[in-house]
Design a protein around this motif. Structure first.
Motif: not given
Lengths: 253, 198
Positions: B64-68
């Protein structure tokens, strides 16, 4: 014939629904058949491992069609795999060698493209089993086994390239030009513009692969093999009127 | 054939994988009969998934962001990477609670017959991750079918010269099954992968 049994090689698999798989088989007596393997993607499946591409199997199938009957649109529809026994897990043995596995993919795709559903193709079936066995035994380079299969499969389909005489006027060779659209080697008089000028050794290698002269084929150099495989692929794809998806991925290292 | 919105809903549901025309019709009438609040919750979840969920820039897992959350979790071991085909395989491995390293999602498996080659997968990104020298072991957890096996073979061939430990998940007999029902391929692999009992 609700139930029938045949020998087959798995050519291709597709995922279907939650855990099923559609398998495309080339059978010894019933030609190309598409069937559903129920639940074969589950780890508990008893015959999922046997329904992998390149597997040579003894299979029992269930069909809704009576002998000689055709489904809507001339299609057979999907049969159902009810039992399988392994006769040779060639695919599983070859998947651990990337180079040979890419050759298996091209062989299976070619066999699929050269056959029709429900039309027996015994010679191609035997050729396919022979090619898979040769790859597993590893006695010849995988690229040569693949090209031998492709050129013999084309010959079986009626598209054998002319190699020793002119494809247009039948003048005896050897000839230095090769034209795919003309049907193979062409003499100087018949040579269409844009014809390739392969090395003599490359055309000789194609002839050796066509006639099973393995001593000569195995003794060929890399340049001839590369050129011969290019000509074989071009000849096949010209006749199929569509490229083979797997050929660009064949690892000829 | 139904009118307007009902038929549109059946048509849209029928485009989903594994949903045939009859199932689409059944789901559509279930939604028609359901409470408005339930249907609105489903609709807003669908919109949110499409708008907010993306793929992790490091491992390719859904995030849900650039990184999990796995890539940003400092408690995870950065020296071990488990390579899987799809994000759902990450969930399957996480359920075991055996693995504390990080993941790399390839986005499929090499399948020449379907026109999928090494360049169509996230193999280049994996090689970039391995270059920094932090990773010491790579676990190949691609599917135990031929495409998965061939993909693992291809990766091992590329990564072994880099000096990392490359391992493949074991194949063998399912727990709770009878030996007589095992197929010869699985049983053969179980034999070749047998281990010493101390």
């Amino acid at each position: 014939m609700p139930l029938y049994r045949d020998e087959a090689v798995v050519l291709r698999v597709h995922k279907l629904g939650e855990a099923d798989r559609i398998v495309t088989l080339l059978t010894r007596r019933h030609g190309r058949v598409r069937a559903v393997g129920k639940g074969v993607r589950r780890t508990t499946s008893r015959f999922g491992a046997r329904l992998e591409p390149g597997s040579h199997i003894d299979v029992q199938l269930h069909t809704r069609l009576a002998e000689g009957q055709q489904g809507p649109g001339g299609q057979r529809g999907l049969d159902l795999v009810t039992q399988t026994e392994s006769l040779g897990a060639y695919g599983a043995q070859l998947a651990t060698d990337y180079t040979r596995w890419t050759a298996v993919s091209a062989i299976c795709e070619t066999a699929e493209r050269l056959t029709e559903e429900g039309e027996p193709a015994l010679r191609l079936f035997l050729l396919l089993v022979g090619a898979l066995r040769a790859l597993v035994e590893g006695t010849h380079p995988s690229g040569l086994v693949l090209d031998a299969f492709l050129i013999r499969a084309m010959s079986n389909a009626g598209w054998e390239p002319a190699l020793t005489e002119c494809a247009k006027c039948s003048a005896p060779g050897p000839h230095t030009a090769f034209n795919v659209a003309a049907g193979g080697a062409v003499c100087e008089n018949c040579r269409p513009t844009g014809s390739a000028r392969p090395q003599r050794d490359s055309v000789d290698l194609m002839a050796a692969l066509l006639h099973g002269d393995w001593a000569r084929a195995d003794g060929s150099d890399d340049t001839s093999r590369r050129e011969a495989s290019g000509l074989v692929a071009a000849h096949l794809q010209w006749h199929l009127e569509r490229g083979l998806r797997s050929l660009p991925f064949v690892d000829r290292v | 054939m139904y009118e307007g919105a009902v038929q549109d809903l059946i048509d849209e549901l029928g485009r989903l994988p594994g949903v045939g025309p009859k199932s689409a019709q059944r789901i559509a009438f279930h939604l028609l009969a359901a409470e408005s609040v339930d249907v609105e919750r489903l609709a807003s979840t669908l919109v949110r998934v499409k708008n907010e969920v993306r793929f992790c820039t490091i491992c390719g897992n859904v995030a849900e962001a650039d990184q999990c959350r796995i890539c940003t979790d400092t408690r995870r071991d950065p020296s071990v990477i488990c390579v899987v085909e799809e994000p759902k395989d990450v969930v399957a491995v996480e359920r075991t609670r055996e693995f504390r390293g990080r993941y790399h999602v390839l986005g499929g498996a090499i399948s020449p017959i379907d026109g999928v080659g090494p360049d169509d997968l996230r193999i280049r990104e994996l090689l970039t991750r391995l270059r920094d020298g932090v990773v010491t072991e790579l676990i190949l957890a691609t599917d135990p079918n031929l495409e998965g096996e061939a993909t693992a073979t291809y990766l091992a061939r590329m990564i072994n010269p880099m000096g990392l430990t490359v391992t493949r998940l074991a194949s063998g007999l399912p727990v709770g099954g009878d030996l007589e029902y095992a197929d010869e391929v699985t049983l053969g692999r179980a034999f070749s992968g047998r281990r010493r009992v101390d």
